[in-house]
Each structure stands twice: as C-alpha cells, then as structure tokens.
Design a protein around this motif. Structure first.
Motif, short mmCIF file in Angstrom:
data_model
loop_
_atom_site.label_atom_id
_atom_site.label_comp_id
_atom_site.label_asym_id
_atom_site.label_seq_id
_atom_site.Cartn_x
_atom_site.Cartn_y
_atom_site.Cartn_z
N GLU A 42 22.78 48.94 59.59
CA GLU A 42 23.66 50.09 59.86
C GLU A 42 23.62 50.46 61.34
O GLU A 42 24.66 50.74 61.93
CB GLU A 42 23.25 51.29 59.01
N LEU A 43 22.44 50.45 61.92
CA LEU A 43 22.33 50.75 63.34
C LEU A 43 23.04 49.68 64.17
O LEU A 43 23.75 50.01 65.13
CB LEU A 43 20.87 50.91 63.77
N CYS A 44 22.90 48.43 63.80
CA CYS A 44 23.60 47.36 64.50
C CYS A 44 25.11 47.58 64.46
O CYS A 44 25.79 47.39 65.48
CB CYS A 44 23.25 46.00 63.89
N ARG A 45 25.61 47.97 63.31
CA ARG A 45 27.05 48.23 63.19
C ARG A 45 27.48 49.35 64.12
O ARG A 45 28.50 49.24 64.79
CB ARG A 45 27.42 48.57 61.74
N ARG A 46 26.69 50.42 64.15
CA ARG A 46 27.02 51.55 65.04
C ARG A 46 27.01 51.13 66.51
O ARG A 46 27.76 51.66 67.32
CB ARG A 46 26.03 52.70 64.84
N LEU A 47 26.12 50.20 66.83
CA LEU A 47 26.00 49.75 68.23
C LEU A 47 26.98 48.63 68.56
O LEU A 47 27.15 48.28 69.73
CB LEU A 47 24.57 49.25 68.48
N GLY A 48 27.61 48.06 67.55
CA GLY A 48 28.51 46.93 67.79
C GLY A 48 27.77 45.67 68.17
O GLY A 48 28.27 44.84 68.93
N LYS A 49 26.56 45.53 67.63
CA LYS A 49 25.72 44.37 67.94
C LYS A 49 25.60 43.47 66.71
O LYS A 49 25.86 43.88 65.59
CB LYS A 49 24.31 44.83 68.35
N GLU A 50 25.13 42.23 66.94
CA GLU A 50 24.91 41.30 65.84
C GLU A 50 23.83 41.86 64.91
O GLU A 50 23.00 42.67 65.32
CB GLU A 50 24.53 39.91 66.37
N HIS A 51 23.83 41.42 63.67
CA HIS A 51 22.98 42.01 62.64
C HIS A 51 21.48 41.92 62.92
O HIS A 51 20.70 42.69 62.39
CB HIS A 51 23.29 41.40 61.26
N SER A 52 21.05 41.01 63.77
CA SER A 52 19.61 40.84 64.04
C SER A 52 19.13 41.60 65.27
O SER A 52 17.93 41.61 65.56
CB SER A 52 19.29 39.36 64.20
N PHE A 53 20.03 42.25 65.99
CA PHE A 53 19.67 42.92 67.25
C PHE A 53 18.53 43.92 67.08
O PHE A 53 17.53 43.86 67.78
CB PHE A 53 20.90 43.62 67.83
N VAL A 54 18.65 44.84 66.14
CA VAL A 54 17.64 45.89 65.97
C VAL A 54 16.32 45.29 65.50
O VAL A 54 15.26 45.67 65.98
CB VAL A 54 18.13 47.00 65.02
N SER A 55 16.39 44.35 64.59
CA SER A 55 15.17 43.70 64.10
C SER A 55 14.40 43.07 65.26
O SER A 55 13.18 43.24 65.38
CB SER A 55 15.53 42.63 63.08
N LYS A 56 15.10 42.36 66.11
CA LYS A 56 14.45 41.71 67.26
C LYS A 56 13.85 42.73 68.21
O LYS A 56 12.77 42.51 68.76
CB LYS A 56 15.45 40.81 67.99
N CYS A 57 14.52 43.86 68.39
CA CYS A 57 13.99 44.92 69.26
C CYS A 57 12.73 45.52 68.66
O CYS A 57 11.73 45.73 69.36
CB CYS A 57 15.03 46.01 69.46
N GLU A 58 12.76 45.80 67.37
CA GLU A 58 11.62 46.42 66.71
C GLU A 58 10.42 45.48 66.60
O GLU A 58 9.27 45.94 66.56
CB GLU A 58 12.02 46.93 65.32
N LEU A 59 10.67 44.18 66.56
CA LEU A 59 9.58 43.21 66.48
C LEU A 59 9.07 42.75 67.84
O LEU A 59 8.11 42.01 67.93
CB LEU A 59 10.05 41.98 65.68
N GLY A 60 9.74 43.20 68.90
CA GLY A 60 9.33 42.80 70.24
C GLY A 60 9.82 41.42 70.64
O GLY A 60 9.35 40.86 71.63
N GLU A 61 10.77 40.89 69.90
CA GLU A 61 11.33 39.58 70.23
C GLU A 61 12.43 39.70 71.28
O GLU A 61 12.88 38.71 71.83
CB GLU A 61 11.89 38.92 68.97
N ARG A 62 12.87 40.92 71.51
CA ARG A 62 13.91 41.19 72.49
C ARG A 62 13.56 42.47 73.23
O ARG A 62 13.14 43.43 72.65
CB ARG A 62 15.25 41.38 71.77
N ARG A 63 13.71 42.42 74.53
CA ARG A 63 13.46 43.61 75.35
C ARG A 63 14.63 44.57 75.24
O ARG A 63 15.77 44.15 75.04
CB ARG A 63 13.26 43.23 76.81
N VAL A 64 14.33 45.85 75.41
CA VAL A 64 15.36 46.89 75.40
C VAL A 64 15.35 47.56 76.76
O VAL A 64 14.30 48.04 77.20
CB VAL A 64 15.07 47.93 74.29
N ASP A 65 16.50 47.58 77.43
CA ASP A 65 16.54 48.27 78.72
C ASP A 65 16.85 49.74 78.50
O ASP A 65 17.10 50.18 77.38
CB ASP A 65 17.49 47.59 79.70
N ILE A 66 16.82 50.50 79.56
CA ILE A 66 16.99 51.95 79.47
C ILE A 66 18.36 52.34 78.93
O ILE A 66 18.49 53.31 78.17
CB ILE A 66 16.69 52.64 80.83
N VAL A 67 19.38 51.59 79.27
CA VAL A 67 20.73 51.88 78.78
C VAL A 67 20.80 51.62 77.28
O VAL A 67 21.34 52.44 76.52
CB VAL A 67 21.79 51.05 79.54
#
Length: 95
Positions: A42-67
């Motif tokens: 649901e958060l990915c949909r709100r952000l307009g991102k692919e379905h794995s975006f939030v999972s990768k952020c929460e697992l530390g597989e992807r960095r999140v910038d300030i924006v």
C-alpha cells in the motif's frame, strides 16, 4: 568537500549500511508505516514505486535519501521533522 584526507573526522567512518544507526533508521521507517496502518504494498502504491521498494528499504537492501524519507513520511501522514528528531535522538543514544 573533497577527499577524506582533508578532513580527519571522516578517516574512521565505516560503511553506514552495517551500522547500528542504519538498523535504527530501517526500524523507524517500518514503525512509521505500521503506525499509518499501511502494508508495504500500500505504501509503495502511494509512493508510485515498484512493489518491493519499501521492503528493500526496511531490510536495508536499499538506501533511503532525505527526499525519499520525506515522501515516505508524507505518504504515511507522519510529520517528517518530528520523525527525524526521534531518529537523531536514537542515533545519539547508540553513539
């Protein structure tokens, strides 16, 4: 800024992805999402991102910038400034 040779403060910095602060940040993002009652998809949909975006952020597989952090907070209805302050306080506690 330049190289790390010009600033001794950075000589001992480790890769942040493996730091205790990174784990705190990952947990904070998850907590913000969960407080909003959103699934990762649901958060990915709100952000307009692919379905794995939030999972990768929460697992530390992807960095999140300030924006991106700001966008995540907005999509969850959270105050980004307050959330950032909480994270900084947690960082200070772990050193």
């Amino acid at each position: 800024m330049g190289t790390t040779e010009s600033c001794p403060y950075y000589w001992d910095m480790q890769k942040t992805i493996y730091s205790q602060q990174a784990k705190i940040f990952q947990e904070a993002i998850k907590e913000i999402r969960e407080k909003a009652g959103l699934t990762q998809r649901e958060l990915c949909r709100r952000l307009g991102k692919e379905h794995s975006f939030v999972s990768k952020c929460e697992l530390g597989e992807r960095r999140v910038d300030i924006v991106e952090f700001y966008w995540i907070c907005k999509a969850c209805g959270a105050n980004s400034e307050n959330e950032a302050k909480k994270i900084m306080k947690a960082f200070d506690k772990c050193g």
